[in-house]
Design an enzyme around this catalytic site. Structure first.
Site, PDB file in Angstrom:
ATOM      1  N   CYS A   1      -8.985   3.281  56.299  1.00 26.45           N
ATOM      2  CA  CYS A   1      -7.913   2.612  57.048  1.00 26.45           C
ATOM      3  C   CYS A   1      -7.578   1.236  56.486  1.00 26.45           C
ATOM      4  CB  CYS A   1      -8.291   2.498  58.528  1.00 26.45           C
ATOM      5  SG  CYS A   1      -9.845   1.638  58.825  1.00 26.45           S
TER       6      CYS A   1
ATOM      7  N   GLU B   1      -8.485   0.672  67.274  1.00 30.01           N
ATOM      8  CA  GLU B   1      -8.610   0.405  65.838  1.00 30.01           C
ATOM      9  C   GLU B   1      -7.722   1.403  65.116  1.00 30.01           C
ATOM     10  OE1 GLU B   1     -10.049  -2.103  64.598  1.00 30.01           O
ATOM     11  OE2 GLU B   1     -11.199  -2.808  66.320  1.00 30.01           O
TER      12      GLU B   1
END
Length: 452
Positions: A242, A208
């Site tokens: 993010c 990720e």
């Protein structure tokens, strides 16, 4: 110590004690009880590490994890059931099933930006799937990491779940071990190292990562609402998210209105908190200095920074372009460049020229326009007329592609990530067709018939 811990977990997993569904559900309940016991300590730790206030800490970290645990407990039995699937006529007499089995000993390496959420959320999937887990929380948020270790020590024996604190050397030592699965959240640079290390043991990985996530605003958007939702998603967690919109790409015909509304909502949401010292800090001095260097150009809101508290004011930079310093890397801070376009098709091509982002946002009330852009731009996950909020839907998989990562999780997808799907064909012994064997004169005709 780490090798010994790994050996204990492997032995415990091989005992089969993690396999029964009641054991997994009880493990998740015990995790939740331990978190509740340490809740105040967690809030204090987040405040100490980067001045994260209680409402935001509960919304984005603790409350999110509670919801994830509850959702998994509610659905785990159904997810773990063996699936019966169709069997073709060529396999008459047999049945086909998919069995769900855990990988084994897993490693979860977490980042610092949501240090609790992004450590525990993958763990929920690992436990639900019946694995053991070694956690490596971030050394950049030491107070939160310490509380995570306390939570795990209270909830589990270390042979089941353990938290290992430390820096780069600890990561390297962990990555040298033959884990059965590795789940990493962080930068693309470190993600490549994790993948390279995992390849030495042929260990499957979920990565990720991140990237420059665009927010495109067309002339058909609700401009005021777009501005409100963009600045909320961008300046949440001081931009250290993010999936925060990394830059805004707006139609030149509505850009001035959008910027006006963005300035209004940024002031409304964050000015008082920044002035009174409640706005969240940047995690450390290096990131603070890096982000400050990006504050160049036509700053139309913000621009202040406080070196003693590592706080940077939410900042909007108008009239930016792709050569601006803030457009050369993922910002990961409270700076929002605004670029303009004259043609939506050209804007799509410009975004496609960038590495695939983790998130993508399109603001338009024209459904055909939204459909076209979503299909045209490759990205991990995203939203139409919103930012960030897609993460809170446990029915949607979350993950990147290309430079922004591989694999996904959240809800059932977390369970699936930490589960091997084992296919089994159960063939009858009541009869046996002779024409399937090479000695049969019908063998050649049989093969040609079923495969033509």
């Amino acid at each position: 110590m780490i090798e010994s811990l790994f050996a204990k977990q492997r032995q415990f997993f091989q005992s089969g004690k993690t396999l029964p569904i009641p054991f997994r559900i009880e493990a998740l309940k015990q995790l939740k009880r331990s978190i509740k016991y340490h809740e105040e300590m967690l809030l204090e730790a987040m405040k100490a590490d980067f001045n994260k206030g209680e409402p935001e800490a509960y919304l984005t970290e603790i409350g999110y994890v509670y919801n994830d645990i509850n959702f998994t407990i509610k659905n785990l039995k159904e997810w773990a059931e063996t699936e019966r699937v169709k069997t073709p006529p060529t396999h008459i007499g047999s049945t086909s099933r998919i069995h769900k089995e855990p990988f084994g000993v897993t490693l979860i390496i977490a980042p610092w930006n949501y240090p609790f959420n992004l450590t525990v959320s993958p763990l929920i999937g690992a436990l639900g799937a019946g694995n053991t887990a070694i956690l490596k929380p971030s050394e950049h948020t030491p107070h939160v990491s310490r509380v995570i270790s306390h939570i795990m020590a209270l909830a589990f024996p270390e042979k089941h779940v353990a938290s290992v604190e430390g820096g780069v050397e600890t990561n390297q030592e962990l990555l040298d071990l033959p884990f059965n699965y590795i789940f990493y959240t962080g930068s693309s640079h470190v993600g490549k190292i994790v993948m390279e290390k995992a390849s030495q043991h042929l260990t499957p990985v979920t990565l990720e990562l991140g990237g420059k996530s665009p927010a495109i605003v067309t002339r058909h958007a609700d401009i005021k609402l777009a501005a409100k939702r963009i600045v909320w998603g961008k300046f949440l967690n001081a931009g250290q998210t993010c999936v925060a919109p990394d830059f805004v790409y707006v139609d030149s015909k509505v850009k001035e209105r959008l910027v006006t509304h963005m300035k209004y909502y940024t002031r409304k949401f964050y000015e008082k908190d920044f002035n009174e010292g409640r706005y969240m800090s940047i995690v450390n001095r290096n990131h603070f200095d890096r982000i400050k260097e990006l504050m160049q150009g036509d700053i139309v809101y913000g621009g202040r920074s406080l070196s003693n508290t590592l706080a940077i004011e939410p900042t909007i930079i108008d009239n930016a372009d792709f050569d601006h310093p803030a457009m050369q890397e993922e910002i990961f801070g409270p700076i929002l460049p605004v670029l303009e376009f004259n043609s939506l098709d050209k804007a799509v091509l410009d975004v496609r020229d960038l590495p695939d982002p983790l998130a993508f946002y399109i603001f338009t009330d024209k459904k055909t326009e939204a459909k076209h852009v979503v299909r045209a731009v490759p990205f991990g996950a995203g939203a139409i007329n919103d930012t960030v909020f897609h993460l809170a839907n446990p029915h949607l998989p979350f993950g990147g592609r290309g430079n922004s990562g591989m694999g996904n999780y959240h809800g059932k997808y977390s369970f699936d990530t930490f589960t091997h799907k084992k296919s089994v064909l159960d063939q009858t012994t009541c009869f046996d067709f002779p024409f399937r064997y090479p000695s049969s004169k019908l063998f050649s005709k049989f093969i040609k018939y079923i495969w033509k």
